[in-house]
Design an enzyme around this catalytic site. Sequence first.
Site, PDB file in Angstrom:
ATOM      1  N   THR A 112      -3.171   5.267  -3.874  1.00 44.61           N
ATOM      2  CA  THR A 112      -2.092   5.961  -3.176  1.00 44.61           C
ATOM      3  C   THR A 112      -0.785   5.858  -3.941  1.00 44.61           C
ATOM      4  OG1 THR A 112      -1.863   3.936  -1.924  1.00 44.61           O
ATOM      5  CG2 THR A 112      -3.028   5.718  -0.884  1.00 44.61           C
ATOM      6  N   ASP A 146       0.858  -1.168   0.000  1.00 45.14           N
ATOM      7  CA  ASP A 146       0.000   0.000   0.000  1.00 45.14           C
ATOM      8  C   ASP A 146       0.903   1.229   0.000  1.00 45.14           C
ATOM      9  OD1 ASP A 146      -2.164   1.658   0.291  1.00 45.14           O
ATOM     10  OD2 ASP A 146      -2.096   1.588   2.459  1.00 45.14           O
ATOM     11  N   ASP A 167      -8.801  -0.607   2.063  1.00 43.42           N
ATOM     12  CA  ASP A 167      -8.774   0.135   0.791  1.00 43.42           C
ATOM     13  C   ASP A 167     -10.038  -0.142  -0.007  1.00 43.42           C
ATOM     14  OD1 ASP A 167      -6.390   1.141   1.387  1.00 43.42           O
ATOM     15  OD2 ASP A 167      -5.300   0.373  -0.343  1.00 43.42           O
TER      16      ASP A 167
END
Length: 527
Positions: free
Chosen positions: A94, A61, A387
């Site tokens: 991201t 991530d 997410d």
Amino acid sequence: MPIDKIFKDDASEEKGERARMASFVGAMAISDLVKSTLGPKGMDKILQSTGRGHAVTVTNDGATILKSLHIDNPAAKVLVDISKVQDDEVGDGTTSVVVLAGELLREAEKLVASKIHPMTIIAGYRMASECARDALLKRVIDNKDDAEKFRSDLLKIAMTTLCSKILSQDKEHFAEMAVDAVFRLKGSTNLEAIQIIKKPGGTLRDSFLDEGFILDKKIGIGQPKRIENAKILVANTAMDTDKVKIYGARVRVDSMTKVAEIEGAEKEKMKDKVKKIIAHGINCFVNRQLIYNFPEELFADAGILAIEHADFEGIERLGLVTGGEIASTFDNPESVKLGHCKLIEEIMIGEDKLIHFSGCEMGQACSIVLRGASHHVLDEAERSLHDALCVLSQTVNDTRVLLGGGWPEMVMAKEVDELARKTAGKKSHAIEAFSRALVAIPTTIADNAGLDSAELVAQLRAEHHTEGCNAGIDVISGSVGDMEERGIYEAFKVKQAVLLSATEASEMILRVDEIITCAPRRREDRM
């Protein structure tokens, strides 16, 4: 006195070219760092902290990786910030946002080198990002009126989000779970009501979604293990014996009987409190603080289930879920809102006993129990699921979706290129550069999969010159594929956020022409 003695010793400043160079290099280094995590074939990073215990995080991530880095370069910090904001705002994208900003700066560097003023570049980027956004708006798909279709859109979005994460092997299973959980929220983006419980053991596939609410506690001794039509009082109050609470008070007694009297008085006080609580007509009492044996006994006698030490998140959620309020005084039972649920029972997950509340007032809550091989796997699974949940809850509100797999970037690049051809003056160079930066995302997706990115992107570009084309990079077969058939979808909100944040961040770094570093504060000699 020389002119550059404005600053204290040790303070450094870099001007003009060097400052710009430093900020470009820093930003590009950061974007290259997370670049390899982009896309379905992206790799993970292991982050090891230098603190005690050397905690290890395995993640792909982008926001988690960048949050954990300690960075000295000021421009790099800006990129870390935008990925954090992207994580808070929409949850996913991201990595893309950092990669795009890094590419924009890489292109800007070439332009600055060929003597184009940063302000001109910024103006060009501005026009280009507007144009790219309009291009996306023209191509969005919106199925909010057709529930069936909308649900399948959501499932596809969830699967696309989970593709690049650790859950990619069981993505159908987890996508179902995430979509069900989000539909229970009925349109609120408050993910508090979805509780994620991590229990090591089993495999990721053993994870399940539970309708009710699960509290990670055991039921006390000698208390009913199962309650139907429960009335729950959620409290935050001290249930240890009420000692004399005046600190520094000394009680002098002249015999043991007096001590016994004091203890007796304390017990009576406790009894009164318990009686007041029982007077609410409840059959389950959940307390945030600990409950001593004596009151616990009293509750057990009254047939009330008493749960102690329900940690704060658990208790706030429980209040939310059962429709009760957290009480701390018990003098007027009529003003306290009790929680209700149909059934409270004890269940086993793996080795542990947990308390399960089902049939709650608010249908909005649910618990997701994650199982997995180790804590690292579970943490990463939780991040991935989070997410997906974020993206889905945003999509429920803003129902527009796009195809994924580098398709939106190519659509934007095509429009931006056309704008560049129409624009007169130096700005057109910047606009062209913007379109090159957009193409970097499909390029990176292909590179990470070990494919020939130049070949694939060229094919994609050619495909996109036909109207209404759905081509994107299909990493699995290693060629250009139809994204709609593959079911690769993304939320419009995520893409828009990526586009706008990356443009603004790169603008901000472009405006820099001087970096001033303060002198470190010296410790005075204590001698």
